[in-house]
Write a protein that holds these residues in place. Structure first.
Motif, short mmCIF file in Angstrom:
data_model
loop_
_atom_site.label_atom_id
_atom_site.label_comp_id
_atom_site.label_asym_id
_atom_site.label_seq_id
_atom_site.Cartn_x
_atom_site.Cartn_y
_atom_site.Cartn_z
N SER A 31 5.85 -80.47 15.36
CA SER A 31 5.55 -81.83 15.51
C SER A 31 6.17 -82.54 14.36
CB SER A 31 4.04 -82.05 15.52
OG SER A 31 3.46 -83.06 15.29
N TYR A 32 6.19 -82.00 13.14
CA TYR A 32 6.70 -82.79 12.00
C TYR A 32 8.31 -82.99 12.08
CZ TYR A 32 2.23 -83.19 10.28
OH TYR A 32 0.66 -83.33 10.31
N ARG A 33 8.91 -81.95 12.84
CA ARG A 33 10.25 -82.02 12.96
C ARG A 33 10.53 -83.28 14.00
NH1 ARG A 33 12.81 -75.94 12.51
NH2 ARG A 33 12.27 -75.96 10.27
N ALA A 91 11.14 -91.12 13.07
CA ALA A 91 11.25 -92.02 11.87
C ALA A 91 12.59 -92.21 11.32
CB ALA A 91 10.33 -91.13 10.76
N GLU A 92 13.52 -91.21 11.36
CA GLU A 92 14.99 -91.69 10.93
C GLU A 92 15.41 -92.19 11.89
OE1 GLU A 92 18.14 -88.49 11.19
OE2 GLU A 92 17.25 -88.26 9.15
N GLU A 152 9.73 -94.20 4.81
CA GLU A 152 8.32 -93.91 4.27
C GLU A 152 7.94 -92.66 5.00
OE1 GLU A 152 5.98 -97.04 2.25
OE2 GLU A 152 7.43 -98.14 3.20
N THR A 153 7.78 -93.11 6.60
CA THR A 153 7.26 -91.95 7.33
C THR A 153 8.08 -90.60 7.29
OG1 THR A 153 6.16 -93.71 8.66
CG2 THR A 153 6.58 -91.77 9.74
N ARG A 154 9.33 -90.83 7.07
CA ARG A 154 10.27 -89.66 7.12
C ARG A 154 9.81 -88.81 5.98
NH1 ARG A 154 16.59 -89.32 6.10
NH2 ARG A 154 16.82 -87.17 6.24
N ALA A 155 9.83 -89.73 4.80
CA ALA A 155 9.34 -88.87 3.79
C ALA A 155 8.18 -88.19 3.57
CB ALA A 155 9.60 -89.64 2.53
N ALA A 156 6.95 -89.10 4.03
CA ALA A 156 5.72 -88.17 4.12
C ALA A 156 5.88 -86.93 5.20
CB ALA A 156 4.71 -89.36 4.89
N CYS A 157 6.46 -87.24 6.32
CA CYS A 157 6.44 -86.06 7.11
C CYS A 157 7.37 -84.96 6.72
CB CYS A 157 7.06 -86.36 8.70
SG CYS A 157 5.64 -87.52 9.35
N GLU A 158 8.34 -85.04 5.96
CA GLU A 158 9.16 -84.08 5.14
C GLU A 158 8.21 -83.21 4.33
OE1 GLU A 158 12.38 -86.16 4.00
OE2 GLU A 158 13.77 -85.60 5.60
N ILE A 174 5.18 -82.85 4.25
CA ILE A 174 4.07 -82.19 5.12
C ILE A 174 5.00 -80.92 5.68
CG2 ILE A 174 2.63 -82.06 7.11
CD1 ILE A 174 1.89 -85.05 6.41
N LEU A 175 6.04 -81.09 6.31
CA LEU A 175 6.67 -80.07 6.65
C LEU A 175 6.94 -78.83 6.01
CD1 LEU A 175 8.33 -78.86 9.04
CD2 LEU A 175 10.51 -79.94 8.26
N VAL A 176 7.14 -79.27 4.66
CA VAL A 176 7.34 -78.07 3.63
C VAL A 176 6.07 -77.38 3.50
CG1 VAL A 176 7.68 -77.76 1.14
CG2 VAL A 176 9.07 -79.35 2.30
N GLU A 177 4.82 -77.93 3.41
CA GLU A 177 3.63 -77.21 3.29
C GLU A 177 3.35 -76.58 4.52
OE1 GLU A 177 1.43 -80.31 0.20
OE2 GLU A 177 1.05 -80.23 2.62
N GLU A 178 3.73 -76.91 5.68
CA GLU A 178 3.52 -76.34 7.14
C GLU A 178 4.44 -74.91 7.04
OE1 GLU A 178 0.68 -76.83 8.06
OE2 GLU A 178 0.30 -78.81 8.27
N GLU A 179 5.67 -75.16 6.67
CA GLU A 179 6.51 -73.91 6.65
C GLU A 179 6.32 -72.99 5.55
OE1 GLU A 179 10.72 -76.03 8.17
OE2 GLU A 179 10.32 -76.27 6.18
N ALA A 180 5.64 -73.36 4.44
CA ALA A 180 5.22 -72.34 3.50
C ALA A 180 4.08 -71.82 3.95
CB ALA A 180 4.79 -73.19 2.15
N MET A 181 3.06 -72.16 4.73
CA MET A 181 2.16 -71.40 5.25
C MET A 181 2.49 -70.78 6.14
SD MET A 181 -1.18 -71.00 4.94
CE MET A 181 -2.50 -70.22 5.82
#
Length: 169
Positions: free
Chosen positions: A111-113, A119-120, A126-132, A134-141
């Motif tokens: 979803s975030y990708r 957004a890109e 701003e939306t791109r940065a927010a989703c990026e 979030i993506l880092v956190e989801e990938e870490a989990m």
């Protein structure tokens, strides 16, 4: 408003509902875990991340002149409740819950990708940065679950073989 922007907003609302669902699922799972402290701690950490993700998404949606979908948010919470109830009856609840969490994280990653690409394409940095973020956190989990699923499984099996021990949670 362009169709592309409408799609972005719709996908942001979907992501917000997905995070509402994740919050409910994670809280229910964490509340039931008794014998897997490392998993419980990581889930509790991810609950905090999820709350921050909801706020980031709300900010994006508001900035784009809209609001989260109450209906989608409610549906996500209902789905999470059903999953929690279903998990409670499984004799291997902790293993199935960990597997389901791993799958759910990958749905969030997809979803975030998608949101980042949209957004890109629209030039919404701003939306791109927010989703990026979030993506880092989801990938870490997802990585954490992937790395720890074998340990959770082994712990479950050890507890299942111990007379009088409760293994499922």
């Amino acid at each position: 408003m362009t169709d592309a922007r409408e799609h972005l907003l719709d996908w942001l609302r979907d992501a917000h509902a997905m995070e509402q669902q994740a919050e409910q699922m994670l809280k229910a799972q964490a509340a039931r875990i008794e014998h897997y402290p490392e998993l419980k701690a990581r889930i509790e950490q991810h609950i905090e991340e999820t709350l921050g993700q909801q706020a980031l998404l709300e900010g994006c949606i508001t900035r784009l002149g809209s609001s989260p979908s109450r209906l989608k948010d409610a549906m996500g919470k209902v789905a999470a409740m059903g999953q929690a109830i279903g998990g409670m009856v499984a004799s291997d609840e902790i293993v199935k819950g960990s597997m389901a969490g791993y799958v759910f994280e990958h749905m969030e990653i997809a979803s975030y990708r998608t949101l980042i690409a949209a957004a890109e394409a629209l030039g919404d940095q701003e939306t791109r940065a927010a989703c990026e973020r979030i993506l880092v956190e989801e990938e870490a989990m997802a990585r954490w679950l992937q790395d720890h699923l074998p340990d959770v499984t082994r712990q479950f099996l050890e507890r299942a073989d111990t007379p009088g021990a409760t293994a499922k949670k």
